[in-house]
Design a protein around this motif. Structure first.
Motif, PDB file in Angstrom:
ATOM      1  N   ASP A 198       0.924  -1.067  -0.020  1.00  0.00           N
ATOM      2  CA  ASP A 198       0.077   0.107  -0.073  1.00  0.00           C
ATOM      3  C   ASP A 198       0.850   1.417  -0.095  1.00  0.00           C
ATOM      4  O   ASP A 198       0.630   2.254  -0.587  1.00  0.00           O
ATOM      5  N   SER A 199       2.052   1.135   0.876  1.00  0.00           N
ATOM      6  CA  SER A 199       2.721   2.378   0.977  1.00  0.00           C
ATOM      7  C   SER A 199       3.559   2.583  -0.363  1.00  0.00           C
ATOM      8  O   SER A 199       3.683   3.743  -0.813  1.00  0.00           O
ATOM      9  N   ILE A 200       4.057   1.642  -0.895  1.00  0.00           N
ATOM     10  CA  ILE A 200       4.609   1.379  -2.189  1.00  0.00           C
ATOM     11  C   ILE A 200       3.963   2.122  -3.084  1.00  0.00           C
ATOM     12  O   ILE A 200       4.373   3.064  -4.087  1.00  0.00           O
ATOM     13  N   MET A 201       2.731   1.658  -3.644  1.00  0.00           N
ATOM     14  CA  MET A 201       1.778   2.299  -4.603  1.00  0.00           C
ATOM     15  C   MET A 201       1.391   3.696  -4.175  1.00  0.00           C
ATOM     16  O   MET A 201       1.199   4.462  -5.375  1.00  0.00           O
ATOM     17  N   GLY A 202       1.442   4.152  -3.228  1.00  0.00           N
ATOM     18  CA  GLY A 202       1.054   5.265  -2.722  1.00  0.00           C
ATOM     19  C   GLY A 202       2.119   6.393  -3.233  1.00  0.00           C
ATOM     20  O   GLY A 202       1.966   7.486  -3.744  1.00  0.00           O
ATOM     21  N   ILE A 203       3.495   6.263  -2.838  1.00  0.00           N
ATOM     22  CA  ILE A 203       4.576   6.642  -3.416  1.00  0.00           C
ATOM     23  C   ILE A 203       4.822   6.659  -5.004  1.00  0.00           C
ATOM     24  O   ILE A 203       5.103   7.674  -5.520  1.00  0.00           O
ATOM     25  N   TYR A 204       4.316   5.282  -5.579  1.00  0.00           N
ATOM     26  CA  TYR A 204       4.533   5.287  -6.820  1.00  0.00           C
ATOM     27  C   TYR A 204       3.956   6.232  -7.728  1.00  0.00           C
ATOM     28  O   TYR A 204       4.394   6.530  -8.877  1.00  0.00           O
ATOM     29  N   SER A 205       2.522   6.844  -7.243  1.00  0.00           N
ATOM     30  CA  SER A 205       1.805   7.430  -8.071  1.00  0.00           C
ATOM     31  C   SER A 205       2.528   8.833  -8.223  1.00  0.00           C
ATOM     32  O   SER A 205       2.009   9.554  -9.202  1.00  0.00           O
ATOM     33  N   PHE A 206       3.187   9.242  -7.571  1.00  0.00           N
ATOM     34  CA  PHE A 206       4.084  10.432  -7.648  1.00  0.00           C
ATOM     35  C   PHE A 206       5.414  10.252  -8.668  1.00  0.00           C
ATOM     36  O   PHE A 206       5.757  11.469  -8.912  1.00  0.00           O
ATOM     37  N   SER A 231       5.877 -16.230  -5.560  1.00  0.00           N
ATOM     38  CA  SER A 231       4.870 -16.089  -6.796  1.00  0.00           C
ATOM     39  C   SER A 231       3.657 -15.179  -6.513  1.00  0.00           C
ATOM     40  O   SER A 231       3.324 -14.398  -7.138  1.00  0.00           O
ATOM     41  N   ASP A 232       3.066 -15.473  -5.229  1.00  0.00           N
ATOM     42  CA  ASP A 232       1.961 -14.922  -4.787  1.00  0.00           C
ATOM     43  C   ASP A 232       2.139 -13.373  -4.837  1.00  0.00           C
ATOM     44  O   ASP A 232       1.202 -12.265  -5.248  1.00  0.00           O
ATOM     45  N   HIS A 233       3.313 -13.104  -4.201  1.00  0.00           N
ATOM     46  CA  HIS A 233       3.553 -11.463  -3.870  1.00  0.00           C
ATOM     47  C   HIS A 233       3.936 -10.766  -5.058  1.00  0.00           C
ATOM     48  O   HIS A 233       3.427  -9.782  -5.447  1.00  0.00           O
ATOM     49  N   GLU A 234       4.611 -11.633  -6.267  1.00  0.00           N
ATOM     50  CA  GLU A 234       4.899 -11.122  -7.611  1.00  0.00           C
ATOM     51  C   GLU A 234       3.434 -10.700  -8.073  1.00  0.00           C
ATOM     52  O   GLU A 234       3.426  -9.567  -8.801  1.00  0.00           O
ATOM     53  N   ALA A 280      -0.522  -6.891 -10.163  1.00  0.00           N
ATOM     54  CA  ALA A 280      -1.999  -6.607 -10.088  1.00  0.00           C
ATOM     55  C   ALA A 280      -2.392  -5.150  -9.845  1.00  0.00           C
ATOM     56  O   ALA A 280      -3.121  -4.573 -10.369  1.00  0.00           O
ATOM     57  N   ARG A 281      -1.507  -4.730  -8.789  1.00  0.00           N
ATOM     58  CA  ARG A 281      -1.843  -3.284  -8.215  1.00  0.00           C
ATOM     59  C   ARG A 281      -1.108  -2.474  -9.358  1.00  0.00           C
ATOM     60  O   ARG A 281      -1.730  -1.391  -9.563  1.00  0.00           O
ATOM     61  N   LEU A 282       0.014  -2.964 -10.109  1.00  0.00           N
ATOM     62  CA  LEU A 282       0.465  -1.834 -11.145  1.00  0.00           C
ATOM     63  C   LEU A 282      -0.473  -1.834 -12.334  1.00  0.00           C
ATOM     64  O   LEU A 282      -0.607  -0.915 -12.987  1.00  0.00           O
ATOM     65  N   LYS A 283      -1.130  -3.146 -12.499  1.00  0.00           N
ATOM     66  CA  LYS A 283      -1.878  -3.134 -13.762  1.00  0.00           C
ATOM     67  C   LYS A 283      -3.306  -2.003 -13.600  1.00  0.00           C
ATOM     68  O   LYS A 283      -3.732  -1.442 -14.322  1.00  0.00           O
ATOM     69  N   VAL A 284      -3.847  -2.188 -12.047  1.00  0.00           N
ATOM     70  CA  VAL A 284      -4.800  -1.273 -11.959  1.00  0.00           C
ATOM     71  C   VAL A 284      -4.437   0.354 -12.135  1.00  0.00           C
ATOM     72  O   VAL A 284      -5.386   1.096 -12.358  1.00  0.00           O
ATOM     73  N   ALA A 285      -3.069   0.446 -11.673  1.00  0.00           N
ATOM     74  CA  ALA A 285      -2.664   1.994 -11.588  1.00  0.00           C
ATOM     75  C   ALA A 285      -2.287   2.339 -13.256  1.00  0.00           C
ATOM     76  O   ALA A 285      -2.780   3.524 -13.542  1.00  0.00           O
ATOM     77  N   MET A 286      -1.736   1.537 -14.073  1.00  0.00           N
ATOM     78  CA  MET A 286      -1.285   1.814 -15.204  1.00  0.00           C
ATOM     79  C   MET A 286      -1.922   1.076 -16.409  1.00  0.00           C
ATOM     80  O   MET A 286      -1.666   1.573 -17.684  1.00  0.00           O
TER      81      MET A 286
END
Length: 282
Positions: free
Chosen positions: A141-149, A175-178, A183-189
């Motif tokens: 969650d924290s990584i994706m919050g920063i990634y957006s910037f 593999s589940d973590h990967e 999946a989170r990057l797909k939602v974002a981009m």
């Protein structure tokens, strides 16, 4: 207002927000102060990293803590005010997209960008075997919050994909973590952004099935390989480029590979296999 933010005067911050809501332009001025303070704190973190006072992991952790603190502040004290949310966004964008010049030994400096630092931090998290599911979810969650910037998301993808390839082929991470971070990057981009990385993960899964089918085929035909052969088939164009060099394989290994090549050719006659020796182990 800045003094109240620095001193964490929660109630006073709230009172000032309520009062300034009644004044035309009052919240905009408060938002400007918030943005400038975030930028100032971020620049201090950049400086600490560049001077070697914080290593990469500690630096990113500090940036994520800063984001969590101000994001929570906007939510709990400032009624999720759009002006304040924008101030947080602009404040972080101002310092995470600058070129960093980190000091090394012998008075040498190396340039780096947050867009390549963040995927390296992700790499460290993915390799952490002791991390719990709840801890991983919170980090993500924290990584994706920063990634957006980050403005250069293409650089992030290039570095992340290169490190993902090493994790999949060498480190053997969860593999589940990967899949979760993809999946989170797909939602974002969007799906196109993660298509190659998703294909890489799928290649490893398909290689496991292919390996099992190959060994079953060998048993059915009573073929003795003479060694434990494990083959991973990677699709060209999805993975980072690897140099293919000619090499004379030992006779037993060459014979085992030829058995696999014939097996694979029967399944996929239109495909051509090339050995990447640099990725192999004995």
């Amino acid at each position: 207002f800045e003094a109240l933010l620095v001193a964490s005067k929660t109630e006073d911050q709230r009172r000032m927000f309520v009062l300034c809501k009644r004044v035309d332009g009052g919240l905009a001025k408060m938002a400007d102060v918030l943005r400038e303070l975030i930028c100032k704190e971020g620049i201090n973190l950049n400086a600490a990293f560049c001077k070697g006072e914080k290593d990469l992991v500690a630096y990113v952790e500090a940036v994520m803590e800063l984001h969590g603190r101000y994001k929570g502040m906007v939510s709990t004290r400032f009624e999720q005010c759009p002006a304040f949310s924008t101030a947080v966004k602009l404040g972080f964008e101002a310092f995470v997209n600058v070129t960093l010049s980190r000091e090394l030994k012998e008075d040498k400096k190396v340039k780096s960008f947050f867009a390549e630092i963040l995927p390296t931090f992700c790499d460290a998290i993915m390799k952490n075997e002791k991390i719990t599911p709840d801890q991983f979810a919170a980090k993500l969650d924290s990584i994706m919050g920063i990634y957006s910037f980050i403005s250069d998301k293409q650089l992030f993808e290039e570095v992340f994909r290169r490190q993902l390839s090493k994790r999949l082929l060498i480190t053997k991470t969860d593999s589940d973590h990967e899949k979760e971070i993809l999946a989170r990057l797909k939602v974002a981009m969007g799906s196109a952004y993660v298509s190659k990385m998703t294909a890489m993960v799928n290649d490893l899964q398909q290689s496991t099935e292919l390996q099992a089918n190959f060994l079953e085929d060998c048993r059915a035909k009573e073929v003795m390989l003479g060694l434990d052969l494990s083959v991973q088939v990677l699709r060209q164009g999805c993975w980072p480029s690897y140099k293919v060099e000619a090499m004379n394989l030992p006779a037993v290994l060459s014979a085992a590979y030829e058995q696999f090549r014939q097996f694979y050719s029967r399944k996929h006659p239109e495909r051509l296999l090339k050995l990447v020796h640099s990725l192999g182990t004995l």
